[in-house]
Design a protein around this motif. Structure first.
Motif, PDB file in Angstrom:
ATOM      1  N   UNK A 104       5.092 -28.237  40.338  1.00  0.00           N
ATOM      2  CA  UNK A 104       3.746 -27.943  40.806  1.00  0.00           C
ATOM      3  C   UNK A 104       3.446 -26.453  40.649  1.00  0.00           C
ATOM      4  N   UNK A 105       2.713 -26.097  39.614  1.00  0.00           N
ATOM      5  CA  UNK A 105       2.370 -24.682  39.391  1.00  0.00           C
ATOM      6  C   UNK A 105       1.144 -24.280  40.214  1.00  0.00           C
ATOM      7  N   UNK A 106       0.989 -22.979  40.381  1.00  0.00           N
ATOM      8  CA  UNK A 106      -0.190 -22.439  41.068  1.00  0.00           C
ATOM      9  C   UNK A 106      -0.497 -21.061  40.504  1.00  0.00           C
ATOM     10  N   UNK A 107      -1.775 -20.708  40.539  1.00  0.00           N
ATOM     11  CA  UNK A 107      -2.211 -19.389  40.077  1.00  0.00           C
ATOM     12  C   UNK A 107      -3.392 -18.953  40.928  1.00  0.00           C
ATOM     13  N   UNK A 108      -3.353 -17.695  41.396  1.00  0.00           N
ATOM     14  CA  UNK A 108      -4.406 -17.160  42.252  1.00  0.00           C
ATOM     15  C   UNK A 108      -4.755 -15.750  41.779  1.00  0.00           C
ATOM     16  N   UNK A 109      -6.038 -15.435  41.796  1.00  0.00           N
ATOM     17  CA  UNK A 109      -6.480 -14.103  41.416  1.00  0.00           C
ATOM     18  C   UNK A 109      -7.491 -13.621  42.452  1.00  0.00           C
ATOM     19  N   UNK A 110      -7.386 -12.339  42.826  1.00  0.00           N
ATOM     20  CA  UNK A 110      -8.330 -11.746  43.762  1.00  0.00           C
ATOM     21  C   UNK A 110      -8.881 -10.457  43.167  1.00  0.00           C
ATOM     22  N   UNK A 111     -10.194 -10.352  43.237  1.00  0.00           N
ATOM     23  CA  UNK A 111     -10.895  -9.190  42.694  1.00  0.00           C
ATOM     24  C   UNK A 111     -11.654  -8.515  43.830  1.00  0.00           C
ATOM     25  N   UNK A 112     -11.297  -7.275  44.124  1.00  0.00           N
ATOM     26  CA  UNK A 112     -11.981  -6.488  45.146  1.00  0.00           C
ATOM     27  C   UNK A 112     -13.222  -5.851  44.515  1.00  0.00           C
ATOM     28  N   UNK A 113     -14.354  -6.431  44.795  1.00  0.00           N
ATOM     29  CA  UNK A 113     -15.585  -5.876  44.233  1.00  0.00           C
ATOM     30  C   UNK A 113     -15.864  -4.498  44.819  1.00  0.00           C
ATOM     31  N   UNK A 114     -15.611  -4.356  46.114  1.00  0.00           N
ATOM     32  CA  UNK A 114     -15.670  -3.071  46.802  1.00  0.00           C
ATOM     33  C   UNK A 114     -14.904  -3.222  48.105  1.00  0.00           C
ATOM     34  N   UNK A 115     -15.034  -2.282  48.996  1.00  0.00           N
ATOM     35  CA  UNK A 115     -14.247  -2.290  50.230  1.00  0.00           C
ATOM     36  C   UNK A 115     -14.513  -3.519  51.084  1.00  0.00           C
ATOM     37  N   UNK A 116     -15.720  -4.061  51.043  1.00  0.00           N
ATOM     38  CA  UNK A 116     -16.097  -5.168  51.918  1.00  0.00           C
ATOM     39  C   UNK A 116     -16.343  -6.482  51.192  1.00  0.00           C
ATOM     40  N   UNK A 117     -16.144  -6.523  49.865  1.00  0.00           N
ATOM     41  CA  UNK A 117     -16.408  -7.739  49.110  1.00  0.00           C
ATOM     42  C   UNK A 117     -15.214  -8.100  48.240  1.00  0.00           C
ATOM     43  N   UNK A 118     -14.947  -9.403  48.174  1.00  0.00           N
ATOM     44  CA  UNK A 118     -13.855  -9.860  47.318  1.00  0.00           C
ATOM     45  C   UNK A 118     -14.185 -11.234  46.750  1.00  0.00           C
ATOM     46  N   UNK A 119     -13.607 -11.499  45.582  1.00  0.00           N
ATOM     47  CA  UNK A 119     -13.781 -12.771  44.896  1.00  0.00           C
ATOM     48  C   UNK A 119     -12.402 -13.354  44.632  1.00  0.00           C
ATOM     49  N   UNK A 120     -12.246 -14.655  44.862  1.00  0.00           N
ATOM     50  CA  UNK A 120     -10.970 -15.331  44.618  1.00  0.00           C
ATOM     51  C   UNK A 120     -11.178 -16.519  43.678  1.00  0.00           C
ATOM     52  N   UNK A 121     -10.172 -16.754  42.840  1.00  0.00           N
ATOM     53  CA  UNK A 121     -10.135 -17.944  41.992  1.00  0.00           C
ATOM     54  C   UNK A 121      -8.713 -18.492  42.027  1.00  0.00           C
ATOM     55  N   UNK A 122      -8.579 -19.825  42.190  1.00  0.00           N
ATOM     56  CA  UNK A 122      -7.257 -20.443  42.316  1.00  0.00           C
ATOM     57  C   UNK A 122      -7.221 -21.768  41.581  1.00  0.00           C
ATOM     58  N   UNK A 123      -6.026 -22.103  41.096  1.00  0.00           N
ATOM     59  CA  UNK A 123      -5.753 -23.422  40.543  1.00  0.00           C
ATOM     60  C   UNK A 123      -4.339 -23.802  40.961  1.00  0.00           C
ATOM     61  N   UNK A 124      -4.160 -25.059  41.415  1.00  0.00           N
ATOM     62  CA  UNK A 124      -2.840 -25.486  41.891  1.00  0.00           C
ATOM     63  C   UNK A 124      -2.728 -27.001  41.787  1.00  0.00           C
ATOM     64  N   UNK A 125      -1.493 -27.466  41.641  1.00  0.00           N
ATOM     65  CA  UNK A 125      -1.205 -28.901  41.632  1.00  0.00           C
ATOM     66  C   UNK A 125      -0.642 -29.289  42.992  1.00  0.00           C
ATOM     67  N   UNK A 126      -1.198 -30.346  43.590  1.00  0.00           N
ATOM     68  CA  UNK A 126      -0.754 -30.829  44.896  1.00  0.00           C
ATOM     69  C   UNK A 126      -0.480 -32.327  44.830  1.00  0.00           C
ATOM     70  N   UNK A 127       0.161 -32.840  45.883  1.00  0.00           N
ATOM     71  CA  UNK A 127       0.631 -34.230  45.896  1.00  0.00           C
ATOM     72  C   UNK A 127       0.247 -34.939  47.192  1.00  0.00           C
ATOM     73  N   UNK A 128       0.226 -36.265  47.127  1.00  0.00           N
ATOM     74  CA  UNK A 128       0.284 -37.121  48.313  1.00  0.00           C
ATOM     75  C   UNK A 128       1.311 -38.201  48.047  1.00  0.00           C
TER      76      UNK A 128
END
Length: 737
Positions: free
Chosen positions: A464-488
């Protein structure tokens, strides 16, 4: 009148009101006024989520966020956070559903580790965990590789209080009224020195929920009207303790213990009126009236013991741990029935015995440098589950025609390994990549009514791989993008190879089931308003494969016709999607910087091909269309007092089981509180109310012969149910020492 009131609380309207009250454009000039020094231990103001410093998308709420409304259990806490719904009986908050999906898709962790629970699916009833023992709750929308991959809907991580975060003592006494009075009490003590940190707490809580239900079921010219009272009366006793020893400048040894014991009694008294008519143009006439009584005595206990050794070296930080977790349940269900006017007689009994253990031993290692962080870990997991359910007839003998999933044991062993690395690509950009491998070897031994034994074995490994990225637009703003494999993973009873007879139906497990899996994408944006507020929005998408469903075939055994149900992976693919919004800010627009408005809204959708009605696409079973929470809290500093209001609502949902479709609708839940503090905040008296609108749960159940009948709207039978419970009034006194 009641329906009109409910319609006014539409989610998008509430979002507009919340944004107007906390208009960000006016916040900058009010920050100095709004910012207050608050050092009170027992009445701290927290009305927004924490600022989380990680690339993976995670919401964190401190216990103080919930405390003002006096939650009794973790279930009461979770109904206030984004995206969590419940399809339980009205007034019950036991099995949480993240993003509207069945509780089997929601992973619940305690301090980052799974606990065994009563459900064969592994779901944990969170209403038994006292709110008073919780430090914070984490909503993990997309997992990193260092936690279990189970949780297609998401993961709820409940962090318990420990001695390292609190010093001194806290106590609480309270009473709750729901037609009858029930009490609660808590005491906790913790301390910190150069060589030792310790904490312990004891909590006793009584939960009482009186419910009433009316229902009517009609099939052609026969009808059944039911009036039912259902009272659930529980007592939970919980003890938690932790102690940490500073062995040296760079090493620490920590021990922790959690024990929860629950005694619960559930009483149902039912009046069943059977009616008949000659034809569709004739009135119904009473055929007979019967009385039914059901009594359930339930004893449950959870015990968790763990040890952690932490060592800091020049090359990194090492954590070696071991833990053992146990769950036990003994339940006796006794049913009586009689015709109206006759004394009740024993009809049947069911005896359920569950004994679960889960042991873990492993290590994790972390190394940090100026622009990167590496993690890896390995653990061995051993789970055992003994499940026995016996149905007895009115003579006390084993009922060989009704014994659901009876008598099986599970031996589940495996290894989990993970590795991840995060990089600071530049000053405003972070990337985390991870991989988790989970190997399981599951042996199940099942026994039928005659004592014949069937065995099954299934082993598998998932990457199960995962990848996460966070971009600090400025001191008070941030953007996140994620992809991951999960199970039941499959439920234990779905793997049980024994063929069992349940009334006119046969059930057979399937040891070859694969877990359901999902590739999930999350895209989120956060804007933090200094220390006083936040605006967040997150879009998510899940594509779920290898759905576990039931194949139904007609068979004849010994001249008797049965419907055989068997769990299968039908290679169906489902899609889950939605948007999650949360907001909190001072009410500056109406010149109340000491008041805080909060709001969260989750809009939900999904698509899956129905496994019974061919060619019909629908939502995932039980997924609400939306969930939202709205409210405010107002601090009156000069009076050492505060008050507030909260309103929660989830949209309609439909549950699908074979040819049966159940539409569920809940009224909203209105809660208020008034708090007065004394002696510079060392004491707090709080009066709160829950379910003040006397909310109802409405169900409409329809059965259809086939797909053509469904498309034509021609149902075979219909049933309506209306259930409600009493408002709850809580009076609580808190103090510190």
């Amino acid at each position: 009148m009641k329906a009109t009131t409910q319609q006014r609380f539409q989610p998008l309207t509430m979002a507009a009101i919340a944004f107007v009250l906390g208009s960000p454009s006016l916040l900058a000039q009010e920050q100095a006024t709004a910012k207050m020094e608050n050092v009170q231990v027992i009445a701290k103001r927290v009305v927004k989520r924490n600022h989380v410093n990680s690339p993976s998308p995670k919401l964190v709420y401190d216990a103080d966020f919930f405390q003002l409304f006096e939650p009794i259990s973790v279930g009461d806490m979770l109904k206030r956070v984004p995206g969590v719904s419940f399809n339980s009986d009205v007034g019950e908050y036991d099995l949480p559903r993240l993003r509207g999906l069945d509780s089997r898709y929601t992973q619940v962790l305690i301090n980052g580790r799974r606990l065994p629970g009563e459900e064969n699916s592994g779901a944990i009833a969170v209403d038994r965990i006292p709110a008073e023992m919780v430090e914070k709750i984490e909503i993990i929308r997309s997992p990193s590789s260092d936690i279990s991959s189970q949780g297609i809907g998401g993961t709820l991580n409940i962090i318990l209080k420990d001695g390292a975060r609190h010093e001194g003592g806290i106590w609480r006494v309270g009473v709750v009224n729901m037609e009858e009075n029930r009490g609660s009490g808590f005491v906790g003590m913790s301390g910190v020195s150069d060589k030792i940190e310790y904490g312990f707490s004891v909590n006793i809580q009584e939960r009482y929920n009186p419910k009433s239900k009316t229902s009517s079921e009609q099939e052609e010219d026969e009808r059944e009207d039911i009036i039912e009272s259902d009272v659930r009366d529980s007592r939970d006793v919980a003890f938690a303790a932790d102690v940490a020893f500073q062995l040296g400048e760079k090493s620490k040894l920590r021990l922790n213990l959690l024990h929860i014991d629950t005694e619960r009694e559930e009483k149902e008294n039912t009046r069943v009126t059977a009616l008949e008519r000659a034809d569709s143009s004739s009135p119904f006439a009473i055929d007979e009236i019967a009385l039914e009584n059901q009594l359930e005595d339930i004893d449950q206990s959870n015990t968790s013991l763990g040890i952690d050794y932490e060592l800091a070296t020049a090359s990194g930080e090492l954590n070696v741990y071991a833990s053992t977790h146990q769950f036990k349940q003994d339940k006796r269900e006794t049913n009586f029935e009689a015709d109206l006017g006759d004394p009740l007689e024993l009809d049947a009994q069911e005896l359920t015995d569950i004994d679960d253990t889960e042991d873990r031993i492993g290590f994790s290692w972390k190394r940090e440098s100026a622009n990167s962080e590496s993690k890896l870990g390995l653990e061995y997991v051993s789970k055992t589950r003994d499940f026995n359910l016996k149905a007895l007839d009115d003579n006390g003998d084993l009922d060989e025609e009704n014994d659901e999933f009876a008598d099986f044991s599970v031996d589940d062993k495996g290894f989990n390994a993970f590795a991840s690395n995060s990089w600071k690509l530049r000053e405003d950009l972070e990337l985390e990549l991870g991989l988790r491998a989970e190997y399981r070897d599951v042996d199940i031994v099942g026994r039928d009514f005659d004592g014949n034994i069937s065995r099954s074995n299934n082993d598998s490994i998932d990457y199960n791989p995962s990848a996460h990225i966070r971009w600090h637009l400025n001191e008070n703003e941030q953007f996140r993008a994620s992809i991951a494999r999960t199970l039941r993973r499959p439920q234990f009873d779905q793997l049980n190879p024994v063929e069992l007879t349940i009334d006119d139906e046969k059930f057979r497990g399937n040891s070859d089931l694969d877990p359901e899996s999902a590739i999930g994408i999350d895209l989120g944006y956060d804007h933090f308003i200094a220390d006083s507020g936040v605006i967040g929005i997150n879009f998510f998408y899940r594509e779920v494969e290898d759905l576990i469903e039931y194949r139904q075939t007609d068979i004849t055994v010994g001249g008797t016709d049965f419907e055989l149900r068997q769990a299968i992976n039908n290679r169906n693919t489902g899609k889950v999607m939605g948007v999650e919004l949360d907001f909190s800010a001072p009410m500056t627009l109406i010149n109340l910087p000491s008041a805080q408005a909060f709001f969260n809204l989750t809009l939900l959708d999904s698509e899956v091909e129905d496994d019974y009605f061919e060619g019909v696409k629908r939502r995932f079973s039980g997924q609400a269309k939306y969930v939202y929470n709205l409210g405010f809290e107002h601090e009156l500093a000069a009076l050492q007092a505060s008050y507030g209001l909260s309103y929660q609502k989830q949209g309609d949902s439909e549950e699908f089981e074979g040819n049966e479709i159940n539409r569920i609708r809940y009224d909203g839940n209105l809660e208020v509180f008034i708090e007065k503090r004394f002696d510079n905040g060392n004491y707090a008296l709080r009066l709160s109310g829950q379910n003040l609108l006397d909310a109802e749960k409405n169900e409409l159940i329809r059965k259809y012969d086939d797909t053509a009948a469904l498309r034509a709207g021609q149902f075979e039978s219909t049933e309506t149910e209306i259930e409600h419970t009493s408002p709850a009034i809580l009076l609580t006194l808190r103090g510190s020492f």
